[in-house]
Design an enzyme around this catalytic site. Structure first.
Site, PDB file in Angstrom:
ATOM      1  N   HIS A 250       0.841  -1.202   0.000  1.00  0.00           N
ATOM      2  CA  HIS A 250       0.000   0.000   0.000  1.00  0.00           C
ATOM      3  C   HIS A 250       0.873   1.248   0.000  1.00  0.00           C
ATOM      4  O   HIS A 250       0.998   1.943   1.007  1.00  0.00           O
ATOM      5  CB  HIS A 250      -0.947  -0.002   1.206  1.00  0.00           C
ATOM      6  CG  HIS A 250      -2.040  -0.997   1.103  1.00  0.00           C
ATOM      7  ND1 HIS A 250      -2.027  -2.191   1.788  1.00  0.00           N
ATOM      8  CD2 HIS A 250      -3.192  -0.994   0.377  1.00  0.00           C
ATOM      9  CE1 HIS A 250      -3.117  -2.880   1.501  1.00  0.00           C
ATOM     10  NE2 HIS A 250      -3.847  -2.175   0.644  1.00  0.00           N
ATOM     11  N   ASN A 251       1.456   1.529  -1.147  1.00  0.00           N
ATOM     12  CA  ASN A 251       2.341   2.672  -1.294  1.00  0.00           C
ATOM     13  C   ASN A 251       2.005   3.443  -2.569  1.00  0.00           C
ATOM     14  O   ASN A 251       0.994   3.167  -3.226  1.00  0.00           O
ATOM     15  CB  ASN A 251       3.813   2.219  -1.293  1.00  0.00           C
ATOM     16  CG  ASN A 251       4.071   1.130  -2.327  1.00  0.00           C
ATOM     17  OD1 ASN A 251       3.495   1.137  -3.419  1.00  0.00           O
ATOM     18  ND2 ASN A 251       4.941   0.182  -1.995  1.00  0.00           N
TER      19      ASN A 251
END
EC number: 3.1.4.-
Length: 496
Positions: A250-251
């Site tokens: 989740h970047n």
């Protein structure tokens, strides 16, 4: 269908302006009895207007842009205020970022925005000491980071970010993009798609004809809303800093991938979206995981985190992403020149779309999509519901792509890091990296595809056959791996 207004919202007068008006009225009454004094009053009033215009230009440093509807609008550009979701003195704050354009520099750059709108590329002619003349074309006003890259990197990015490439499903270069752009894949992907009228002329192949360039229908959404492309890129730059780059999954790379996937689907599928909805949906893709800490909603609720308490255990992380993104949107003043109703619609659509990415709502959305597939859209809201579902699909679309094995490693590592954190806190461990058999890569992916991804995608009828072809091929791959793993386990058991 909602209409997009082309009238800019008028700013309210401040107390100082009201006092000036009252003062002028008193003067008029005094001078009205004498014609010569009245002439003097007119001259003084004219001088006041000229000085006020000069003051307005120099103090506020306005950026004038022109919408596609033919009306002009003004967007004020200030440094982020203390109301930003990212603290003003935080290391990732735009005020402290080396990439952030200062107020003075931004004002100087914005003075060229009007000319850039007509010609997105800035051309400079330099003469060396030996008399050699060279012409350089740059996009400094729009994206300074482009000019920091090597010539070889720029050439490769031209092949990687041109309109045809970013509009194609199964984009295999997302990780290479992040490497070439020195960790700015979300910034560059937003530049290529949302700011396409300003980026694509540069990214177009030098061998492409003028007709090929004109045939491309770029996303002209910034001009449609009178938004300065420089101001938009400043906003995306700040949002990219809000993503935690140490998250394995989740970047900002995941956000860039979701944005590109959504764009490609919107290009190939038919949805009757208004400009407000289209713009809001692309913004939602950019924002949809900003501020993610690498955990999940269950962990937030289980630990009774501050976020869980604030959002009362409902869509905890999704509500957090909405709040971070919209607070930064407000502090950027990107939409301040729009009518209040239009600005509120954009905010509401962004929030709705991001909240639809909550996996707790997955089954409900799949059932609704399956029912909608059997009946044609009844109104505009049906198309918006389908578009939000599309964003949810893009969020879980990794198994449909040729890069699925790379994404799998990133997803599992984040799962295992969460498991390590749970173990350290004495909580039940959801994914234990020390237990290879029950939490193997194959079993996790095979179950994820079979019970979540396949039903979700099969609920839609895609006109692009590559979407389902890639998904079925990857599912067969994991099924084969699962059989081989079972065979190895059986052989080991027999050997014992």
């Amino acid at each position: 269908m909602m209409r997009i207004s082309n009238h800019s919202r008028k700013r309210q007068r401040g107390g100082g302006e009201q006092k000036t008006a009252e003062y002028s009225s008193t003067l008029f009454q005094f001078f009205s009895n004498n014609s010569k004094c009245l002439q003097t009053l007119c001259l003084l009033t004219l001088c006041q207007v000229v000085l006020s215009a000069y003051h307005y230009h120099n103090v506020y440093k306005t950026t004038k842009t022109f919408s596609s509807f033919g009306s002009s609008s003004t967007s004020l550009q200030f440094a982020s205020s203390g109301n930003s979701a990212i603290p003003k003195h935080h290391p990732s704050s735009p005020v402290n970022s080396a990439l952030h354009v200062s107020f003075a520099a931004s004002a100087a750059a914005n003075a060229r925005v009007e000319s850039v709108a007509a010609n997105p590329l800035n051309t400079y002619t330099n003469t060396d000491k030996d008399g050699t003349t060279t012409t350089t074309t740059t996009t400094t006003t729009i994206l300074p980071e482009w000019n920091e890259l090597s010539g070889a990197a720029q050439t490769e990015l031209q092949q990687m970010l041109n309109w045809d490439k970013v509009s194609t499903f199964d984009y295999p270069e997302i990780f290479r993009l992040d490497e070439l752009t020195q960790g700015h894949s979300l910034l560059f992907m937003s530049w290529a798609i949302v700011a396409s009228p300003y980026s694509q002329p540069l990214l177009l192949s030098s061998s492409a004809s003028q007709q090929e360039q004109q045939d491309n229908e770029y996303c002209n959404l910034l001009d449609a809303f009178g938004i300065s492309p420089t101001a938009f890129m400043d906003y995306v730059r700040t949002i990219e800093q809000g993503y935690q780059k140490n998250n394995p999954y989740h970047n900002h790379i995941h956000a860039a991938d979701v944005l590109q996937t959504l764009h490609s689907m919107l290009q190939s599928e038919s949805y009757r979206l208004t400009k407000v909805q289209h713009f809001s949906l692309l913004l939602a893709a950019i924002l949809h995981d900003v501020g993610h800490d690498g955990t999940n909603n269950d962990f937030q609720v289980q630990t009774q985190s501050q976020l869980a308490i604030r959002y009362q255990n409902v869509s905890v992380l999704e509500q957090h992403h909405v709040e971070v993104g919209l607070k930064q949107l407000d502090s950027s003043e990107l939409l301040d020149h729009l009518p209040l109703q239009e600005r509120d619609e954009i905010r509401q659509f962004i929030a709705q779309a991001i909240l639809h990415t909550d996996m707790a709502k997955h089954q409900e959305q799949v059932e609704r999509a399956s029912q909608a597939a059997s009946t044609p859209p009844q109104d505009d809201d049906d198309d918006w519901q389908a578009a939000m579902y599309l964003l949810h699909l893009c969020d879980i679309s990794n198994p449909t792509k040729s890069t699925f094995s790379i994404w799998t490693e990133h997803v599992l590592e984040e799962f295992y890091q969460l498991g390590d954190l749970q173990k350290s806190l004495g909580l039940p461990v959801s994914f234990d990296r020390s237990v290879a058999n029950s939490n193997s890569k194959v079993s996790i992916q095979q179950g994820f595809l079979k019970f979540l991804v396949l039903p979700a995608f099969e609920a839609m009828e895609f006109s692009n056959p590559k979407i389902m072809q890639g998904l079925y091929a990857n599912y067969e791959y994991w099924m084969k791996q699962d059989k081989e793993e079972d065979a190895e386990t059986a052989a080991e058991a027999a050997g014992d």
